[in-house]
Design a protein around this motif. Sequence first.
Motif, mmCIF file in Angstrom:
data_model
loop_
_atom_site.group_PDB
_atom_site.id
_atom_site.type_symbol
_atom_site.label_atom_id
_atom_site.label_comp_id
_atom_site.label_asym_id
_atom_site.label_seq_id
_atom_site.Cartn_x
_atom_site.Cartn_y
_atom_site.Cartn_z
ATOM 1 N N THR A 45 0.796 -1.230 0.000
ATOM 2 C CA THR A 45 0.000 0.000 0.000
ATOM 3 C C THR A 45 0.823 1.273 0.000
ATOM 4 O OG1 THR A 45 -0.141 -0.116 2.428
ATOM 5 C CG2 THR A 45 -1.928 -1.120 1.154
ATOM 6 N N GLY A 46 2.136 1.178 0.135
ATOM 7 C CA GLY A 46 2.963 2.368 0.135
ATOM 8 C C GLY A 46 3.485 2.695 -1.257
ATOM 9 N N ARG A 47 3.649 3.976 -1.513
ATOM 10 C CA ARG A 47 4.247 4.502 -2.741
ATOM 11 C C ARG A 47 3.318 4.345 -3.953
ATOM 12 N NH1 ARG A 47 8.329 1.997 0.216
ATOM 13 N NH2 ARG A 47 9.869 3.441 1.055
ATOM 14 N N TRP A 48 3.841 4.791 -5.087
ATOM 15 C CA TRP A 48 2.992 4.920 -6.270
ATOM 16 C C TRP A 48 2.708 3.566 -6.910
ATOM 17 C CZ3 TRP A 48 8.099 5.702 -5.831
ATOM 18 C CH2 TRP A 48 8.955 5.247 -6.833
ATOM 19 N N ASP A 49 1.592 3.532 -7.654
ATOM 20 C CA ASP A 49 1.054 2.263 -8.147
ATOM 21 C C ASP A 49 2.002 1.519 -9.078
ATOM 22 O OD1 ASP A 49 -1.216 2.860 -6.735
ATOM 23 O OD2 ASP A 49 -2.391 3.508 -8.472
ATOM 24 N N THR A 50 2.752 2.245 -9.906
ATOM 25 C CA THR A 50 3.598 1.599 -10.908
ATOM 26 C C THR A 50 5.034 1.365 -10.419
ATOM 27 O OG1 THR A 50 4.143 3.755 -11.878
ATOM 28 C CG2 THR A 50 2.259 2.562 -12.809
ATOM 29 N N MET A 51 5.239 1.510 -9.137
ATOM 30 C CA MET A 51 6.582 1.317 -8.589
ATOM 31 C C MET A 51 7.068 -0.106 -8.848
ATOM 32 S SD MET A 51 7.771 1.495 -4.612
ATOM 33 C CE MET A 51 9.391 0.898 -4.105
ATOM 34 N N VAL A 52 8.343 -0.229 -9.184
ATOM 35 C CA VAL A 52 8.993 -1.533 -9.333
ATOM 36 C C VAL A 52 10.240 -1.551 -8.463
ATOM 37 C CG1 VAL A 52 8.133 -1.859 -11.685
ATOM 38 C CG2 VAL A 52 10.361 -0.760 -11.326
ATOM 39 N N VAL A 76 10.761 -6.255 -10.846
ATOM 40 C CA VAL A 76 9.422 -6.754 -10.547
ATOM 41 C C VAL A 76 8.557 -5.664 -9.919
ATOM 42 C CG1 VAL A 76 10.266 -9.107 -10.272
ATOM 43 C CG2 VAL A 76 10.038 -7.640 -8.273
ATOM 44 N N PRO A 77 7.245 -5.652 -10.235
ATOM 45 C CA PRO A 77 6.319 -4.689 -9.637
ATOM 46 C C PRO A 77 6.200 -4.890 -8.139
ATOM 47 C CG PRO A 77 5.362 -5.767 -11.567
ATOM 48 C CD PRO A 77 6.595 -6.528 -11.217
ATOM 49 N N LYS A 78 5.764 -3.846 -7.456
ATOM 50 C CA LYS A 78 5.714 -3.911 -5.992
ATOM 51 C C LYS A 78 4.753 -4.985 -5.493
ATOM 52 C CE LYS A 78 2.257 -0.327 -5.023
ATOM 53 N NZ LYS A 78 1.965 0.791 -4.111
ATOM 54 N N GLU A 79 3.641 -5.223 -6.227
ATOM 55 C CA GLU A 79 2.702 -6.263 -5.800
ATOM 56 C C GLU A 79 3.350 -7.642 -5.861
ATOM 57 O OE1 GLU A 79 2.120 -4.064 -8.148
ATOM 58 O OE2 GLU A 79 0.494 -2.787 -7.418
ATOM 59 N N ARG A 80 4.194 -7.851 -6.866
ATOM 60 C CA ARG A 80 4.893 -9.136 -6.982
ATOM 61 C C ARG A 80 5.917 -9.278 -5.867
ATOM 62 N NH1 ARG A 80 6.282 -13.271 -6.361
ATOM 63 N NH2 ARG A 80 7.144 -14.866 -7.754
ATOM 64 N N MET A 81 6.544 -8.172 -5.479
ATOM 65 C CA MET A 81 7.501 -8.238 -4.381
ATOM 66 C C MET A 81 6.794 -8.588 -3.073
ATOM 67 S SD MET A 81 10.656 -8.097 -3.578
ATOM 68 C CE MET A 81 11.499 -7.207 -4.896
ATOM 69 N N ALA A 82 5.614 -8.014 -2.864
ATOM 70 C CA ALA A 82 4.849 -8.351 -1.669
ATOM 71 C C ALA A 82 4.476 -9.830 -1.656
ATOM 72 C CB ALA A 82 3.593 -7.485 -1.591
ATOM 73 N N GLN A 83 4.060 -10.350 -2.807
ATOM 74 C CA GLN A 83 3.708 -11.764 -2.887
ATOM 75 C C GLN A 83 4.926 -12.647 -2.658
ATOM 76 O OE1 GLN A 83 0.526 -13.061 -3.172
ATOM 77 N NE2 GLN A 83 1.670 -14.900 -2.584
ATOM 78 N N TYR A 84 6.068 -12.197 -3.164
ATOM 79 C CA TYR A 84 7.314 -12.945 -2.962
ATOM 80 C C TYR A 84 7.605 -13.105 -1.467
ATOM 81 C CZ TYR A 84 12.364 -13.910 -2.977
ATOM 82 O OH TYR A 84 13.607 -14.460 -2.762
ATOM 83 N N LEU A 85 7.444 -12.026 -0.719
ATOM 84 C CA LEU A 85 7.726 -12.088 0.713
ATOM 85 C C LEU A 85 6.725 -12.969 1.441
ATOM 86 C CD1 LEU A 85 8.719 -8.357 1.268
ATOM 87 C CD2 LEU A 85 10.246 -10.345 1.277
ATOM 88 N N ILE A 181 8.639 9.657 -9.922
ATOM 89 C CA ILE A 181 7.311 10.264 -9.869
ATOM 90 C C ILE A 181 7.243 11.474 -10.792
ATOM 91 C CG2 ILE A 181 5.719 11.535 -8.384
ATOM 92 C CD1 ILE A 181 6.602 9.649 -6.099
ATOM 93 N N ALA A 182 8.286 12.315 -10.755
ATOM 94 C CA ALA A 182 8.309 13.499 -11.628
ATOM 95 C C ALA A 182 8.262 13.099 -13.093
ATOM 96 C CB ALA A 182 9.556 14.328 -11.339
ATOM 97 N N ASP A 183 9.038 12.102 -13.458
ATOM 98 C CA ASP A 183 9.079 11.650 -14.849
ATOM 99 C C ASP A 183 7.735 11.060 -15.265
ATOM 100 O OD1 ASP A 183 10.157 11.144 -17.345
ATOM 101 O OD2 ASP A 183 11.069 9.248 -16.753
ATOM 102 N N GLU A 184 7.118 10.267 -14.391
ATOM 103 C CA GLU A 184 5.837 9.648 -14.713
ATOM 104 C C GLU A 184 4.744 10.699 -14.885
ATOM 105 O OE1 GLU A 184 2.933 6.918 -12.131
ATOM 106 O OE2 GLU A 184 4.692 5.838 -12.880
ATOM 107 N N LEU A 185 4.710 11.697 -14.011
ATOM 108 C CA LEU A 185 3.708 12.753 -14.123
ATOM 109 C C LEU A 185 3.890 13.548 -15.418
ATOM 110 C CD1 LEU A 185 3.598 14.013 -10.426
ATOM 111 C CD2 LEU A 185 1.722 12.920 -11.686
ATOM 112 N N ARG A 186 5.144 13.797 -15.785
ATOM 113 C CA ARG A 186 5.397 14.508 -17.047
ATOM 114 C C ARG A 186 4.880 13.699 -18.223
ATOM 115 N NH1 ARG A 186 8.018 13.903 -21.248
ATOM 116 N NH2 ARG A 186 9.002 12.025 -20.436
ATOM 117 N N ARG A 187 5.117 12.387 -18.193
ATOM 118 C CA ARG A 187 4.659 11.530 -19.286
ATOM 119 C C ARG A 187 3.122 11.495 -19.369
ATOM 120 N NH1 ARG A 187 8.731 7.924 -21.230
ATOM 121 N NH2 ARG A 187 10.711 8.301 -20.146
ATOM 122 N N GLU A 188 2.456 11.786 -18.248
ATOM 123 C CA GLU A 188 0.997 11.839 -18.245
ATOM 124 C C GLU A 188 0.470 13.198 -18.701
ATOM 125 O OE1 GLU A 188 -0.834 10.566 -14.634
ATOM 126 O OE2 GLU A 188 0.416 8.775 -14.452
#
Length: 425
Positions: A45-52, A76-85, A181-188
């Motif tokens: 639940t921490g940090r931005w959704d597309t974090m890897v 790997v995406p953060k959700e996969r890291m959580a599942q790994y743990l 985050i800055a780069d992702e927001l610019r791309r949006e």
Amino acid sequence: MPIEKTDTLVVGGGQAGIAMSEHLSSHSVDHIVLEKKRIAEAWRTGRWDTMVANGPAWHDRFPNLKFEDSHPDAFVPKERMAQYLCDYAEMIDAPVRTGVEVLNAEKKPGEQGFLVDTSEGQIEAKRIVVATGAFQVPVIPPVIPKEEDIVQLHSFHYHNSAQLPQGNVLVVGTGSSGVQIADELRREGKEVYLSVSPHDRPPRRYRGRDNVWWLGVLGLWDAPSMAPGTERFAICVSGARGGETVDFRRLAKEGVNLFGMTQSYKEGVLKFAPDLAESIAEGDRGYLAFLDMADAYVERTGVDLPQEPEARELLATPDSVTNPVSELNLAEAGITSVIWATGFRQDFNWLKADTFEDSGKPIHQRGVAAEPGIYFLGLPWQSRRGSSFLWGIWHDAKYVGDQIAIQRAYGQYDGEAAKITTAAR
């Protein structure tokens, strides 16, 4: 209600707590792992959704379980890291209790061990391992008053641009989180302003090898402390879009507005330090020095890696660096939100023990606290540069587990070995 007893209580069920459990089990140490939320909650639940992950799958893992469903060089995406743990905890049968918060821990007067108050009762433990990690309490500097009509979020609580109002965005801080985050927001399509802090800017890859490989063969993962003068430096490295080298010149060329460190705020105007050019130059010096070390290694060892002269070619210095802006009226710039990528502080208020400096920083040697029976795991630079990374935490946990086993052995000594038996004649 009877008080539950255990040899070692591990506080924290994230990567540090799980690694600690594995090594305690290897020494047959009775233990409990308490996690106030869920296993790997910060990854969930921490940090931005597309974090890897910031390191590739072949490296950022524990030794005994691979990411079988990911390419070794993938981030790997953060959700996969959580599942790994979670998978790892299940694999080692870690005695993790989730939803249990530790409220207070104190040494038992005149006795060995500690009495621990939790949200589900009391526990007596001979030892406590503080495995709450390096990133506990997000810190937002008290620069812009909360009552100002500006949305302010810490990067830990930022998930995606839907949280932000219409308007432009200021990102403060240029560690891995801030720049991504800055780069992702610019791309949006957002107009992004980025307050640049002193930073270390290593290459993501060089001569066909990832940054983590170079850190390994150059012995830099085992550096015992930060180089003098770099204690405040953020590390800019990214696994986004398959992994790329952070380049502030590129960000500026693509439309990100660069400023120096954020200093103060008054009547809608934010002031910046005149340090942007030096921060960029210092990052470049570190980057080029890294390439020099890598080239020297290739020359010395003869390893067959292709040359990459283009890695030394820097883009033109942007006007925002040559002619920096010292202050910015947020309303005139259309800035309606600020994302603070400004780090964390640690909170050990629940642990009543004589093992902290006046600042609250733990006093320890490689995780072994000054107070007997207390251990730490997951601290930044706990034993080396790699201590905050998955593999580094696992190896630090092995050391701490060994120290606990050693102290248990001393505790079991009853004096018999000191008795001298006369040899038979």
